[in-house]
Design a protein around this motif. Structure first.
Motif, PDB file in Angstrom:
ATOM      1  N   ALA A  81       0.760  -1.163   0.081  1.00 27.28           N
ATOM      2  CA  ALA A  81      -0.158  -0.100   0.019  1.00 27.28           C
ATOM      3  C   ALA A  81       1.057   1.298  -0.006  1.00 27.28           C
ATOM      4  N   HIS A  82       1.814   1.234   0.866  1.00 29.89           N
ATOM      5  CA  HIS A  82       2.786   2.416   0.726  1.00 29.89           C
ATOM      6  C   HIS A  82       3.544   2.646  -0.442  1.00 29.89           C
ATOM      7  N   GLU A  83       3.879   1.425  -1.106  1.00 31.31           N
ATOM      8  CA  GLU A  83       4.801   1.533  -2.546  1.00 31.31           C
ATOM      9  C   GLU A  83       3.844   1.988  -3.610  1.00 31.31           C
ATOM     10  N   ILE A  84       2.651   1.655  -3.715  1.00 32.45           N
ATOM     11  CA  ILE A  84       1.738   2.331  -4.672  1.00 32.45           C
ATOM     12  C   ILE A  84       1.383   3.496  -4.476  1.00 32.45           C
ATOM     13  N   LEU A  85       1.021   3.916  -3.266  1.00 30.93           N
ATOM     14  CA  LEU A  85       1.028   5.419  -2.919  1.00 30.93           C
ATOM     15  C   LEU A  85       2.094   6.203  -3.210  1.00 30.93           C
ATOM     16  N   ALA A  86       3.279   5.916  -3.120  1.00 31.35           N
ATOM     17  CA  ALA A  86       4.634   6.454  -3.496  1.00 31.35           C
ATOM     18  C   ALA A  86       4.520   6.649  -4.891  1.00 31.35           C
ATOM     19  N   HIS A  87       4.091   5.846  -5.719  1.00 30.06           N
ATOM     20  CA  HIS A  87       4.179   6.083  -7.231  1.00 30.06           C
ATOM     21  C   HIS A  87       3.075   7.021  -7.654  1.00 30.06           C
ATOM     22  N   ILE A  88       2.157   6.981  -6.763  1.00 32.08           N
ATOM     23  CA  ILE A  88       1.083   7.962  -7.514  1.00 32.08           C
ATOM     24  C   ILE A  88       1.505   9.575  -6.886  1.00 32.08           C
ATOM     25  N   PHE A  89       2.088   9.578  -5.683  1.00 38.68           N
ATOM     26  CA  PHE A  89       2.617  11.028  -5.332  1.00 38.68           C
ATOM     27  C   PHE A  89       3.530  11.353  -6.291  1.00 38.68           C
ATOM     28  N   ALA A  90       4.230  10.553  -6.807  1.00 33.93           N
ATOM     29  CA  ALA A  90       5.587  10.528  -7.784  1.00 33.93           C
ATOM     30  C   ALA A  90       5.257  11.259  -9.175  1.00 33.93           C
ATOM     31  N   GLU A  91       4.047  10.717  -9.472  1.00 32.56           N
ATOM     32  CA  GLU A  91       3.561  11.067 -10.688  1.00 32.56           C
ATOM     33  C   GLU A  91       2.955  12.272 -10.619  1.00 32.56           C
ATOM     34  N   LYS A  92       2.225  12.570  -9.688  1.00 34.30           N
ATOM     35  CA  LYS A  92       1.794  13.880  -9.233  1.00 34.30           C
ATOM     36  C   LYS A  92       2.646  14.868  -8.817  1.00 34.30           C
ATOM     37  N   GLY A  93       3.827  14.671  -9.206  1.00 32.50           N
ATOM     38  CA  GLY A  93       5.002  15.490  -8.618  1.00 32.50           C
ATOM     39  C   GLY A  93       4.986  15.963  -7.059  1.00 32.50           C
ATOM     40  N   MET A  94       4.630  15.250  -6.399  1.00 32.01           N
ATOM     41  CA  MET A  94       4.854  15.431  -4.953  1.00 32.01           C
ATOM     42  C   MET A  94       5.789  14.463  -4.440  1.00 32.01           C
ATOM     43  N   GLU A  95       6.966  14.978  -4.573  1.00 30.51           N
ATOM     44  CA  GLU A  95       8.536  14.334  -4.440  1.00 30.51           C
ATOM     45  C   GLU A  95       8.424  14.076  -2.996  1.00 30.51           C
ATOM     46  N   GLY A  96       8.155  14.959  -2.263  1.00 24.54           N
ATOM     47  CA  GLY A  96       8.703  14.815  -0.584  1.00 24.54           C
ATOM     48  C   GLY A  96       7.648  13.806  -0.223  1.00 24.54           C
ATOM     49  N   GLU A  97       6.451  13.848  -0.595  1.00 18.34           N
ATOM     50  CA  GLU A  97       5.483  12.722   0.045  1.00 18.34           C
ATOM     51  C   GLU A  97       5.674  11.226  -0.672  1.00 18.34           C
ATOM     52  N   ALA A  98       5.990  11.429  -1.972  1.00 15.68           N
ATOM     53  CA  ALA A  98       6.503   9.979  -2.651  1.00 15.68           C
ATOM     54  C   ALA A  98       7.856   9.526  -1.800  1.00 15.68           C
ATOM     55  N   PHE A  99       8.813  10.354  -1.763  1.00 11.53           N
ATOM     56  CA  PHE A  99       9.900   9.533  -0.898  1.00 11.53           C
ATOM     57  C   PHE A  99       9.627   9.088   0.653  1.00 11.53           C
ATOM     58  N   ALA A 100       8.634   9.757   1.235  1.00 12.78           N
ATOM     59  CA  ALA A 100       8.260   9.601   2.642  1.00 12.78           C
ATOM     60  C   ALA A 100       7.733   7.982   2.494  1.00 12.78           C
ATOM     61  N   GLU A 101       6.863   7.775   1.468  1.00 15.32           N
ATOM     62  CA  GLU A 101       6.312   6.304   1.267  1.00 15.32           C
ATOM     63  C   GLU A 101       7.443   5.420   0.876  1.00 15.32           C
ATOM     64  N   PHE A 102       8.128   5.782  -0.081  1.00 12.01           N
ATOM     65  CA  PHE A 102       9.222   4.866  -0.808  1.00 12.01           C
ATOM     66  C   PHE A 102      10.054   4.441   0.826  1.00 12.01           C
ATOM     67  N   LEU A 103      10.320   5.300   1.562  1.00 19.95           N
ATOM     68  CA  LEU A 103      11.088   5.012   2.559  1.00 19.95           C
ATOM     69  C   LEU A 103      10.572   4.112   3.665  1.00 19.95           C
ATOM     70  N   GLU A 104       9.270   4.547   3.795  1.00 18.26           N
ATOM     71  CA  GLU A 104       8.481   3.711   4.869  1.00 18.26           C
ATOM     72  C   GLU A 104       8.362   2.159   4.124  1.00 18.26           C
ATOM     73  N   THR A 105       8.189   2.217   2.775  1.00 14.15           N
ATOM     74  CA  THR A 105       8.142   0.642   2.209  1.00 14.15           C
ATOM     75  C   THR A 105       9.595  -0.109   2.410  1.00 14.15           C
ATOM     76  N   GLN A 106      10.798   0.435   2.508  1.00 19.52           N
ATOM     77  CA  GLN A 106      12.019  -0.035   2.758  1.00 19.52           C
ATOM     78  C   GLN A 106      12.266  -0.426   4.080  1.00 19.52           C
ATOM     79  N   ARG A 107      11.871   0.516   4.948  1.00 21.36           N
ATOM     80  CA  ARG A 107      11.699   0.215   6.368  1.00 21.36           C
ATOM     81  C   ARG A 107      11.093  -1.035   6.835  1.00 21.36           C
ATOM     82  N   LEU A 108       9.919  -1.133   6.158  1.00 19.00           N
ATOM     83  CA  LEU A 108       8.722  -2.326   6.523  1.00 19.00           C
ATOM     84  C   LEU A 108       9.271  -3.434   5.751  1.00 19.00           C
ATOM     85  N   THR A 109      10.302  -3.502   4.947  1.00 22.99           N
ATOM     86  CA  THR A 109      10.421  -4.628   4.152  1.00 22.99           C
ATOM     87  C   THR A 109      12.015  -4.997   4.619  1.00 22.99           C
TER      88      THR A 109
END
Length: 648
Positions: free
Chosen positions: A519-547
């Motif tokens: 869920a975090h990874e898909i949300l990160a891709h959506i934020f990235a496509e919308k140009g919301m880089e800060g929000e996208a990185f936060a979700e990508f980082l959380e994905t890596q932490r959880l894995t």
């Protein structure tokens, strides 16, 4: 001016006002465009019939040329408005059918003369009752008229009292008829039930698989009957600890009834308790205890299944009764091994899946005609590549052979059709054959959440997004707590460019379990496509932490993002994975996605080529994933789509 008579249709908690073209639920207006309400009205007026798509379009837009997408959008909006009420059925390659029981009436017309059209034989019974009541009214009417004339009151006193008496009788008859009708209509709505894992009372924990296994068997049996909406095993698995309050679990799962109990094995005997409670008030409806030889475990399951059906007022035909009591094997030992296989399969780990293949194979060795064990073996083999270094080419042929044998032994086993469909879809890319197998599974068990889920995935992979959303919504209604179904629904909204809905759906999934990486990874891709880089990185980082990434790597990701934004994160992630690939297998599509995000087309296509050669399961998303958009104009990417039969 002529006043138009108001006609209403009611089904479940909904009502359509045909004059004002308004849909309400529990008295509140459901916000829908008028054309969507008109679509629903046409379906309701022709309930029980399959309406061809072209016929619907011509009726709804008689003087216009519109595309089929307009109709699909209306159906989508209606299903969204109706929520968990699965009233609109899609008939593949034909059209739609409205399948709810409907009450039809006009404003100012007494309920006595209301005509109803329903799918069951209740219609005939009620028409006969209405006719009888009308005849009674006709018989009483002259007496009522006579009693109203002053000059005849003294002479007709006996008749007046007779009229009063008959009116009283009529009132009672009408009341009883309406109550009976209400009970019948209520009974027509399929009850929903959750069967919780039975609490194991064995102190050493060696028999824990029996509790989940007992629940899984009862769930499967009830689902095959199709008279009740049964939450799948995946929904109730979280209650395996046996400490959950049944009422609370029922509320969380959104069901009318909950079955829970305990199971204990002692030497060669098994002791089982079971109780059925109503969720809304905790009222117990049935409870029983069983103490039988362990070899008679099937007898206990038969008894619980039959008493459950009786308690839920499920009137079963002879064929349905047979499906309810059907046993897949006569060997208690083989069945016990099958339960262990499903228990470890449910853990969804590499170790658990390998153990499950061993137990399923042992069950088959004891009973070579055990179709359900073959289906379980197929599922276990098919899941292995997603949880470790096992290559698809190594195990999918074994999965196909097991699924084929299951179908050969029992062509009416929905699980076997679902298993075969997964092989055809994820490994052989035979989309038409896979869809056919999914449809067969759902024809055998319309409430089979896993089949709705997997069919939804295939439709999404084929970019048939409206149909995919519909299937995933059905899976979600049947299995509301499934994290993967909820996350995939969010992904499909994203695929359909419904960004706000996708974000809302994924945030809802994260609220259910904030530790669910997809869920975090898909949300990160959506934020990235919308140009919301800060929000996208936060979700990508959380994905890596959880894995499981350690703090050292997380710090490196933070620095890379601070230096060069998301591209810095992608580069750092890629470097870590390439280093890791020297001693661990990394899925080629994971590397291809990162190269594509960095704009390195040659490397991205090279890894995708490798993924297709290896029949990696994730290649089914080549057409649908948005992070491959930069590759789509390259002829080599088009060739890859052609090789996996997704070029149309």
């Amino acid at each position: 001016m002529c006043n138009q008579t108001k006609r209403f249709y009611e089904f479940g908690p909904f009502r359509i006002d045909t004059v004002n073209r308004r849909l309400t639920a529990h008295g509140e207006t459901v916000p829908l465009k008028q054309k969507a309400v008109e679509t629903l009205l046409v379906l309701v007026e022709n309930r029980g019939e399959v309406l061809e798509k072209q016929a619907l379009i011509e009726r709804l837009w008689p003087d216009s040329f519109v595309e089929e997408a307009n109709l699909t959008q209306n159906i989508y909006m209606l299903r969204k408005a109706l929520g968990a009420y699965d009233y609109i059925e899609t008939v593949p390659r034909r059209g739609y059918r409205f399948s709810a029981e409907v009450r039809e009436w006009e404003e100012g017309v007494p309920d006595l003369i209301v005509k109803e059209r329903m799918r069951s034989s209740i219609v005939i019974e009620e028409e006969e009752e209405i006719k009888a009541d009308a005849e009674l009214i006709d018989a009483v009417a002259p007496l009522v008229s006579l009693a109203a004339q002053p000059q005849t009151r003294r002479q007709t006193a006996p008749l007046i009292w007779a009229a009063v008496f008959l009116l009283a009788v009529l009132g009672v008859a009408v009341y009883l008829w309406t109550q009976s009708k209400a009970r019948k209509v209520s009974a027509g709505a399929a009850p929903s039930i959750a069967v919780l894992p039975f609490k194991s009372l064995n102190a050493d924990g060696t028999e824990d698989y029996l509790g989940l296994g007992m629940a899984d068997t009862l769930i499967t049996r009830l689902s095959r009957v199709g008279r009740a909406v049964v939450r799948p095993t995946s929904s109730v698995r979280r209650y395996t600890a046996g400490e959950a309050d049944a009422i609370q679990a029922g509320q969380e799962l959104g069901v009318d009834f909950v079955l829970d109990g305990s199971i204990q094995r002692s030497d060669d005997r098994v002791r089982v308790t079971a109780r059925l409670v109503r969720t809304r008030d905790g009222q117990p409806l049935w409870a029983d205890k069983f103490d039988e030889p362990f070899t008679d475990l099937f007898k206990v399951q038969d008894a619980i299944s039959e008493k459950l059906a009786a308690a839920l007022a499920l009137k079963l035909s002879g064929a349905e009764q047979q499906r309810l009591s059907k046993r897949q094997t006569a060997s208690t030992e083989a069945y016990q091994l099958y339960l262990k296989g499903r228990y470890f399969w449910d853990k969804r780990t590499e170790e658990g899946l390998k153990k499950s293949t061993e137990y399923f194979q042992q069950a088959i060795d004891l009973d070579p005609a055990f179709a359900l064990a073959y289906s379980g073996l197929a599922d276990a083999y098919a899941q292995l590549p997603g949880y470790g270094p096992t290559a698809s080419m190594e195990v999918y042929p074994k999965a196909r052979a097991a699924a084929a044998r299951a179908l050969e032994l029992d062509g009416d086993l929905a699980e076997a059709h679902n298993s075969m469909a997964a092989v055809l879809s994820y490994f052989e890319w035979d989309w038409a054959a896979a869809e056919d197998e999914y449809r067969k599974a759902l024809a055998l068990d319309p409430n089979y959440a896993a089949a709705h889920h997997r069919l939804g995935v295939q439709l999404a992979a084929m970019s048939r997004t409206d149909e995919a959303i519909s299937e995933l919504q059905r899976a979600q209604a049947l299995d509301p707590l499934s994290l993967i179904v909820n996350a995939l629904l969010g992904f499909t909204y994203y695929q359909a460019r419904q960004y706000d809905q996708a974000i809302a759906q994924l945030k809802k999934t994260i609220e259910m379990d904030k530790h669910f990486p997809p869920a975090h990874e898909i949300l990160a891709h959506i934020f990235a496509e919308k140009g919301m880089e800060g929000e996208a990185f936060a979700e990508f980082l959380e994905t890596q932490r959880l894995t499981g990434e350690g703090e050292e790597k997380l710090a490196a990701y933070r620095k890379a993002f601070a230096d060069t934004g998301l591209k810095g994160f992608y580069r750092q992630r890629l470097d870590f994975l390439l280093a890791q690939s020297a001693h661990n297998r990394i899925q080629p599509t994971t590397l291809a996605s990162l190269y594509a995000s960095l704009g390195e087309t040659e490397q991205a296509l090279s890894w995708l080529e490798r993924a297709v050669e290896q029949h990696e399961g994730e290649v089914i998303w080549l057409k649908a994933r948005r992070d491959y958009d930069s590759l789509r104009r390259d002829p080599r990417f088009a060739n890859l789509l052609k090789r996996i039969n997704l070029d149309q």
